[in-house]
Design a protein around this motif. Structure first.
Motif, PDB file in Angstrom:
ATOM      1  N   ALA A   1      28.549 -27.612  66.686  1.00 48.95           N
ATOM      2  CA  ALA A   1      27.302 -27.082  66.136  1.00 48.95           C
ATOM      3  C   ALA A   1      27.544 -25.801  65.362  1.00 48.95           C
ATOM      4  CB  ALA A   1      26.299 -26.841  67.270  1.00 48.95           C
ATOM      5  N   THR A   2      28.389 -24.946  65.907  1.00 46.23           N
ATOM      6  CA  THR A   2      28.725 -23.700  65.209  1.00 46.23           C
ATOM      7  C   THR A   2      29.428 -23.983  63.889  1.00 46.23           C
ATOM      8  OG1 THR A   2      28.942 -22.539  67.322  1.00 46.23           O
ATOM      9  CG2 THR A   2      29.982 -21.518  65.402  1.00 46.23           C
ATOM     10  N   GLY A   3      30.325 -24.972  63.883  1.00 42.98           N
ATOM     11  CA  GLY A   3      31.006 -25.337  62.646  1.00 42.98           C
ATOM     12  C   GLY A   3      30.053 -25.814  61.574  1.00 42.98           C
ATOM     13  N   ALA A   4      29.025 -26.577  61.983  1.00 39.76           N
ATOM     14  CA  ALA A   4      28.023 -27.038  61.016  1.00 39.76           C
ATOM     15  C   ALA A   4      27.271 -25.863  60.411  1.00 39.76           C
ATOM     16  CB  ALA A   4      27.052 -28.001  61.700  1.00 39.76           C
ATOM     17  N   LEU A   5      26.933 -24.867  61.240  1.00 38.20           N
ATOM     18  CA  LEU A   5      26.244 -23.680  60.730  1.00 38.20           C
ATOM     19  C   LEU A   5      27.135 -22.895  59.774  1.00 38.20           C
ATOM     20  CD1 LEU A   5      24.497 -22.533  64.017  1.00 38.20           C
ATOM     21  CD2 LEU A   5      23.350 -23.323  61.950  1.00 38.20           C
ATOM     22  N   ASN A   6      28.412 -22.774  60.110  1.00 34.74           N
ATOM     23  CA  ASN A   6      29.335 -22.046  59.240  1.00 34.74           C
ATOM     24  C   ASN A   6      29.451 -22.702  57.872  1.00 34.74           C
ATOM     25  OD1 ASN A   6      29.908 -20.090  61.130  1.00 34.74           O
ATOM     26  ND2 ASN A   6      31.709 -21.143  61.940  1.00 34.74           N
ATOM     27  N   SER A   7      29.312 -24.026  57.826  1.00 33.58           N
ATOM     28  CA  SER A   7      29.365 -24.727  56.539  1.00 33.58           C
ATOM     29  C   SER A   7      28.079 -24.541  55.737  1.00 33.58           C
ATOM     30  CB  SER A   7      29.606 -26.225  56.779  1.00 33.58           C
ATOM     31  OG  SER A   7      30.848 -26.447  57.417  1.00 33.58           O
ATOM     32  N   ALA A   8      26.950 -24.455  56.442  1.00 27.39           N
ATOM     33  CA  ALA A   8      25.660 -24.406  55.753  1.00 27.39           C
ATOM     34  C   ALA A   8      25.275 -23.009  55.285  1.00 27.39           C
ATOM     35  CB  ALA A   8      24.570 -24.957  56.673  1.00 27.39           C
ATOM     36  N   LEU A   9      25.586 -21.984  56.080  1.00 31.83           N
ATOM     37  CA  LEU A   9      25.098 -20.636  55.779  1.00 31.83           C
ATOM     38  C   LEU A   9      25.486 -20.124  54.391  1.00 31.83           C
ATOM     39  CD1 LEU A   9      25.429 -18.838  59.221  1.00 31.83           C
ATOM     40  CD2 LEU A   9      23.359 -19.032  57.861  1.00 31.83           C
ATOM     41  N   PRO A  10      26.746 -20.285  53.943  1.00 35.48           N
ATOM     42  CA  PRO A  10      27.098 -19.743  52.620  1.00 35.48           C
ATOM     43  C   PRO A  10      26.306 -20.355  51.477  1.00 35.48           C
ATOM     44  CG  PRO A  10      29.077 -20.237  53.902  1.00 35.48           C
ATOM     45  CD  PRO A  10      27.923 -20.852  54.630  1.00 35.48           C
TER      46      PRO A  10
END
Length: 413
Positions: free
Chosen positions: A350-359
């Motif tokens: 889940a954290t990895g998905a957020l890291n991809s989306a935030l930028p």
């Protein structure tokens, strides 16, 4: 003209201080607040006047982040370690007077190590002097709704006239999270590298309390041991402030005890952890975001304990009108909206998905990441969400941006 500005600054500081006629008590106080519901969960002496100690640096950092967002500062700009700054007592970075540090070094020094010299150098740089910076800090405090706070220096080192309350420190902590969610992640770091050496932080409770992702410790003899904490449990944000602890351990244990009593599940492992506490590479990512971030829209101020006012119209001496307790952060008309981008089988995924989306969503500015844990069909599921959109349209636009980059998402209230 310069003389007039100095006179006006003096009058403002005198008026602000005289309006807080009580003597700082340096006694015990606490304040625990549920951001989403606007409910005060625990409060004792929350309006009593105390000294902030190094919690002061939260305001120094707020004004630094503001200067970064407006372009007055850049992360790689160099600021001079003034004689005033170099003279401060530890904790400090220890850079000699006349040499320079980068804005990034100053920010990390303040947020993680509570470096007094870095704070004073930033105050001298932004205010022209630390005294004038104190005027700017106090003015910003009034705009944020901190009605009983006066700042006199950038670090929190002893000054009898530098005073605050537990409630006001909760307002400031939440203002940082609300207005600068990306930069706020810096507070969760355990250490940073400074010119070949690793400098460790000392917010020890954050390292052991599940869901806690900030924010600041403080101590001077006049204040006792202070702590402002921020926790996310099951997607809900809570703010806690303890002032006047007898020891650092006693203060930390008291904060943990208050949170355990007030929060559902007591923040126990496996409930949920905000992803901002999991970030491991803040420097370049933070710099890249903030250098291009838009100025936030006007919004009503934080509401703690049932008071509110429009931040754009607040004057240093404005009386905040009373209102019924309502949701803590109101931005131009109603509840906030989220977008969910993943329901993963692990927190790391889940954290990895957020890291991809935030930028991809830098233009939206106000959002913050959240991982929400729950059980479904006998297995644990971690939902990755981006929270804080002002309305459904803003959330839908952000979702469209992600979908155009092949990231599935949907809008939730």
């Amino acid at each position: 003209m310069l003389l007039i500005r100095r006179i006006m600054a003096f009058v403002f500081m005198a008026g602000a201080f005289l309006s807080i006629s009580r003597t700082a008590e340096a006694g015990y106080a606490h304040y625990i607040y549920d951001v989403q519901s606007g409910k005060v969960l625990a409060s004792q002496n929350a309006e009593a006047i105390n000294h902030p100690a190094s919690l002061t640096k939260m305001m120094t950092l707020y004004l630094t982040f503001e200067a970064l967002r407006t372009g007055r500062l850049r992360w790689d700009d160099r600021i001079v370690m003034t004689k005033n700054a170099a003279s401060k007592i530890p904790f400090k970075l220890g850079v000699p007077a006349g040499q320079t540090i980068t804005v990034r070094e100053a920010v990390y020094g303040m947020a993680i190590r509570s470096a007094n010299d870095a704070a004073a150098a930033m105050g001298d740089h932004l205010g022209g002097s630390e005294e004038r910076f104190g005027v700017l800090m106090t003015k910003k405090a009034r705009q944020l709704g901190m009605r009983n706070t006066v700042f006199r220096n950038a670090s929190g080192l002893p000054d009898n006239a530098q005073v605050t309350t537990a409630r006001d420190m909760a307002v400031l902590a939440l203002s940082l999270i609300r207005d600068y969610p990306r930069e706020y992640k810096i507070f969760s770091q355990r250490s940073f590298s400074f010119r070949g050496r690793t400098i460790k932080g000392h917010n020890n409770l954050m390292y052991r309390y599940p869901g806690m992702d900030g924010i600041k410790t403080g101590f001077v003899n006049a204040s006792g041991y202070n702590l402002a904490s921020a926790v996310v449990v099951n997607g809900r944000r809570y703010i806690g402030v303890v002032l006047g602890g007898n020891t650092a351990r006693q203060r930390d244990n008291r904060m943990a005890e208050l949170l355990d009593q007030a929060l559902p599940g007591g923040g126990l492992p496996g409930v949920a952890v905000a992803t901002s506490g999991q970030q491991k590479r803040p420097a370049e990512g933070v710099a890249a975001f903030t250098s291009n971030a838009p100025t936030p829209r006007p919004r009503t101020e934080i509401i703690l304990g049932g008071t509110t006012a429009n931040a754009a119209s607040v004057t240093p001496y404005a009386t905040v009108p009373q209102a019924a307790p309502i949701q803590n952060v109101i931005q131009q008309g109603g509840p906030l909206w989220d977008i969910q981008i993943a329901a993963a089988g692990s927190q790391a995924a889940a954290t990895g998905a957020l890291n991809s989306a935030l930028p991809l969503l830098a233009d939206f500015g106000q959002i913050a990441p959240s991982v929400q844990g729950s059980s479904s069909g006998g297995r644990e599921v971690f939902r990755a969400r981006l929270t804080g959109f002002v309305d459904r349209d803003a959330a839908a636009r952000a979702c469209s941006v992600l979908q155009n980059r092949s990231i599935d998402c949907f809008v939730v209230r």
